[in-house]
Design a protein around this motif. Sequence first.
Motif, PDB file in Angstrom:
ATOM      1  N   SER A   1     -91.512 -33.011  50.209  1.00 59.77           N
ATOM      2  CA  SER A   1     -91.599 -31.885  49.286  1.00 59.77           C
ATOM      3  C   SER A   1     -90.514 -30.864  49.612  1.00 59.77           C
ATOM      4  O   SER A   1     -89.973 -30.844  50.730  1.00 59.77           O
ATOM      5  CB  SER A   1     -92.976 -31.211  49.382  1.00 59.77           C
TER       6      SER A   1
ATOM      7  N   GLN B   1     -90.923 -27.683  50.030  1.00 52.84           N
ATOM      8  CA  GLN B   1     -91.420 -26.799  51.079  1.00 52.84           C
ATOM      9  C   GLN B   1     -91.235 -27.435  52.453  1.00 52.84           C
ATOM     10  O   GLN B   1     -90.780 -26.790  53.393  1.00 52.84           O
ATOM     11  CB  GLN B   1     -92.892 -26.454  50.849  1.00 52.84           C
ATOM     12  N   SER B   2     -91.551 -28.716  52.561  1.00 59.68           N
ATOM     13  CA  SER B   2     -91.368 -29.428  53.834  1.00 59.68           C
ATOM     14  C   SER B   2     -89.899 -29.501  54.225  1.00 59.68           C
ATOM     15  O   SER B   2     -89.550 -29.355  55.408  1.00 59.68           O
ATOM     16  CB  SER B   2     -91.946 -30.835  53.745  1.00 59.68           C
TER      17      SER B   2
ATOM     18  N   ILE C   1     -87.519 -27.359  53.391  1.00 56.83           N
ATOM     19  CA  ILE C   1     -87.109 -26.015  53.816  1.00 56.83           C
ATOM     20  C   ILE C   1     -87.577 -25.757  55.246  1.00 56.83           C
ATOM     21  O   ILE C   1     -86.792 -25.336  56.105  1.00 56.83           O
ATOM     22  CB  ILE C   1     -87.652 -24.946  52.845  1.00 56.83           C
ATOM     23  N   GLU C   2     -88.849 -26.012  55.510  1.00 56.51           N
ATOM     24  CA  GLU C   2     -89.388 -25.783  56.852  1.00 56.51           C
ATOM     25  C   GLU C   2     -88.651 -26.620  57.895  1.00 56.51           C
ATOM     26  O   GLU C   2     -88.276 -26.117  58.959  1.00 56.51           O
ATOM     27  CB  GLU C   2     -90.880 -26.100  56.873  1.00 56.51           C
TER      28      GLU C   2
ATOM     29  N   VAL D   1     -93.141 -20.165  54.846  1.00 59.67           N
ATOM     30  CA  VAL D   1     -92.486 -20.639  53.624  1.00 59.67           C
ATOM     31  C   VAL D   1     -93.560 -20.749  52.545  1.00 59.67           C
ATOM     32  O   VAL D   1     -94.492 -21.534  52.682  1.00 59.67           O
ATOM     33  CB  VAL D   1     -91.797 -22.006  53.839  1.00 59.67           C
ATOM     34  N   ILE D   2     -93.419 -19.962  51.490  1.00 58.97           N
ATOM     35  CA  ILE D   2     -94.427 -19.904  50.433  1.00 58.97           C
ATOM     36  C   ILE D   2     -93.783 -20.258  49.091  1.00 58.97           C
ATOM     37  O   ILE D   2     -92.777 -19.657  48.698  1.00 58.97           O
ATOM     38  CB  ILE D   2     -95.038 -18.492  50.347  1.00 58.97           C
ATOM     39  N   ASP D   3     -94.377 -21.219  48.400  1.00 58.05           N
ATOM     40  CA  ASP D   3     -93.914 -21.617  47.070  1.00 58.05           C
ATOM     41  C   ASP D   3     -94.445 -20.607  46.057  1.00 58.05           C
ATOM     42  O   ASP D   3     -95.643 -20.500  45.849  1.00 58.05           O
ATOM     43  CB  ASP D   3     -94.412 -23.021  46.736  1.00 58.05           C
TER      44      ASP D   3
ATOM     45  N   GLU E   1     -91.735 -25.927  42.773  1.00 58.92           N
ATOM     46  CA  GLU E   1     -90.822 -26.150  43.886  1.00 58.92           C
ATOM     47  C   GLU E   1     -89.403 -25.666  43.586  1.00 58.92           C
ATOM     48  O   GLU E   1     -88.420 -26.309  43.962  1.00 58.92           O
ATOM     49  CB  GLU E   1     -90.833 -27.606  44.338  1.00 58.92           C
TER      50      GLU E   1
ATOM     51  N   PHE F   1     -89.024 -19.851  46.244  1.00 57.10           N
ATOM     52  CA  PHE F   1     -89.742 -19.735  47.511  1.00 57.10           C
ATOM     53  C   PHE F   1     -89.513 -18.372  48.159  1.00 57.10           C
ATOM     54  O   PHE F   1     -88.472 -17.754  47.966  1.00 57.10           O
ATOM     55  CB  PHE F   1     -89.289 -20.827  48.488  1.00 57.10           C
TER      56      PHE F   1
ATOM     57  N   VAL G   1     -89.425 -16.830  52.003  1.00 52.95           N
ATOM     58  CA  VAL G   1     -89.308 -17.230  53.401  1.00 52.95           C
ATOM     59  C   VAL G   1     -89.250 -15.979  54.270  1.00 52.95           C
ATOM     60  O   VAL G   1     -88.472 -15.056  54.003  1.00 52.95           O
ATOM     61  CB  VAL G   1     -88.033 -18.081  53.632  1.00 52.95           C
TER      62      VAL G   1
END
Length: 88
Positions: free
Chosen positions: A2, A4-5, A7-8, A22-24, A40, A43, A45
């Motif tokens: 994903s 989010q994953s 980005i993290e 990290v928030i969508d 997605e 975001f 951060v």
Amino acid sequence: MSMQSLIESRLRETLAPSQLSVIDESHLHAGHAGWREGGETHFRVEITADAFAGQNRVARHRMVNTALTEAFDRGLHALALKARAPGE
């Protein structure tokens, strides 16, 4: 993986943060520029990392954006960012 994953993962690998959130927020931008079905795209951060010590805000944002090149290439449209050094 994903967005989010991704980005993290990239931020952890590149900047070794002591704190990372990290928030969508894509659902808040439905119908706006860059939004697409499934989200997605947008975001928020918040990141704290030793790598930011002595760096100004622009330099910190550049470091994050460079770390997230792949995410932007894959469709990340907008990033709200708070980047701090420890103790700030």
